[in-house]
Write a protein that holds these residues in place. Sequence first.
Motif, mmCIF file in Angstrom:
data_model
loop_
_atom_site.group_PDB
_atom_site.id
_atom_site.type_symbol
_atom_site.label_atom_id
_atom_site.label_comp_id
_atom_site.label_asym_id
_atom_site.label_seq_id
_atom_site.Cartn_x
_atom_site.Cartn_y
_atom_site.Cartn_z
ATOM 1 N N ILE A 153 0.375 -9.437 -9.559
ATOM 2 C CA ILE A 153 0.135 -8.852 -8.233
ATOM 3 C C ILE A 153 -0.641 -9.823 -7.350
ATOM 4 O O ILE A 153 -0.275 -10.060 -6.198
ATOM 5 C CB ILE A 153 -0.580 -7.488 -8.351
ATOM 6 N N SER A 154 -1.706 -10.408 -7.865
ATOM 7 C CA SER A 154 -2.498 -11.352 -7.066
ATOM 8 C C SER A 154 -1.785 -12.685 -6.894
ATOM 9 O O SER A 154 -1.831 -13.287 -5.815
ATOM 10 C CB SER A 154 -3.868 -11.570 -7.710
ATOM 11 N N LEU A 155 -1.137 -13.170 -7.931
ATOM 12 C CA LEU A 155 -0.434 -14.452 -7.838
ATOM 13 C C LEU A 155 0.761 -14.378 -6.886
ATOM 14 O O LEU A 155 1.206 -15.400 -6.368
ATOM 15 C CB LEU A 155 -0.004 -14.938 -9.218
ATOM 16 N N THR A 208 -6.946 -6.585 -8.375
ATOM 17 C CA THR A 208 -5.791 -7.225 -7.744
ATOM 18 C C THR A 208 -6.051 -7.384 -6.247
ATOM 19 O O THR A 208 -7.034 -6.865 -5.717
ATOM 20 C CB THR A 208 -4.512 -6.387 -7.939
ATOM 21 N N THR A 209 -5.155 -8.053 -5.588
ATOM 22 C CA THR A 209 -5.261 -8.208 -4.135
ATOM 23 C C THR A 209 -4.588 -7.063 -3.393
ATOM 24 O O THR A 209 -4.544 -7.064 -2.168
ATOM 25 C CB THR A 209 -4.633 -9.543 -3.697
ATOM 26 N N SER A 247 -6.102 2.555 -4.590
ATOM 27 C CA SER A 247 -6.998 3.699 -4.478
ATOM 28 C C SER A 247 -7.062 4.304 -3.079
ATOM 29 O O SER A 247 -7.458 5.453 -2.921
ATOM 30 C CB SER A 247 -8.414 3.301 -4.917
ATOM 31 N N ILE A 248 -6.686 3.547 -2.062
ATOM 32 C CA ILE A 248 -6.683 4.095 -0.703
ATOM 33 C C ILE A 248 -5.357 3.762 -0.034
ATOM 34 O O ILE A 248 -4.664 2.823 -0.422
ATOM 35 C CB ILE A 248 -7.862 3.560 0.145
ATOM 36 N N GLY A 280 -0.744 -0.049 -1.995
ATOM 37 C CA GLY A 280 -0.287 -1.433 -2.089
ATOM 38 C C GLY A 280 0.331 -1.745 -3.435
ATOM 39 O O GLY A 280 1.153 -2.655 -3.559
ATOM 40 N N ALA A 281 -0.083 -0.998 -4.462
ATOM 41 C CA ALA A 281 0.454 -1.190 -5.809
ATOM 42 C C ALA A 281 0.480 0.154 -6.515
ATOM 43 O O ALA A 281 -0.439 0.964 -6.355
ATOM 44 C CB ALA A 281 -0.411 -2.165 -6.586
#
Length: 191
Positions: free
Chosen positions: A97-99, A144-145, A149-150, A161-162
Amino acid sequence: MTEKISQPSERALALEQLLSERVVIIDGAMGTMIQLRNLTEADFRGVRFEDWKGKDLRGNNDLLNLTQPQMIEDIHVQYLEAGADIIETNTFNSQAISLADYGLESIAYEVAKAGAKCARRAADKVEATQTGRTCFVAGAIGPTTKTSSISTDVNNPAARGATYDELVAAYGEQVRGLLDGGSTFCWSKPF
């Protein structure tokens, strides 16, 4: 501890024993140590990514596990020589996710495993020079980026976002890489 410990499960037991005997010291900030080196875009790319056509890679500290492994290993050695018992892998963002922010999601496992290997080599090097010393490698896992949660959309409270399943897959792959690379255990770092 005077015997050489090689199996991850033996290391976990040795850490448990050490924790029952004394305070155990963990290393310091990897990012700060990397920043002190004033690396360029070319340093982050290394040979493997010198022709990279995607987003600039400068600032992707985890990628240095592949492009500058000796530098990462040297930082780990510095912390161990300063007295750390546990070193954290340079893998705070080593999940897909971050990469993905860099277009490198496909190499997440490889980056995580390489980060653990850098730390394990440093630990082995220090153990070889300091009789009776046992050094532990903590597989570092950061957030992660992408948010889960929101809402990412003020018009849709359910937007994220995920997804949970994406997080499970990304973190599962990261943990496999960390353990395969030689981490004694994995832990989620506070941010």
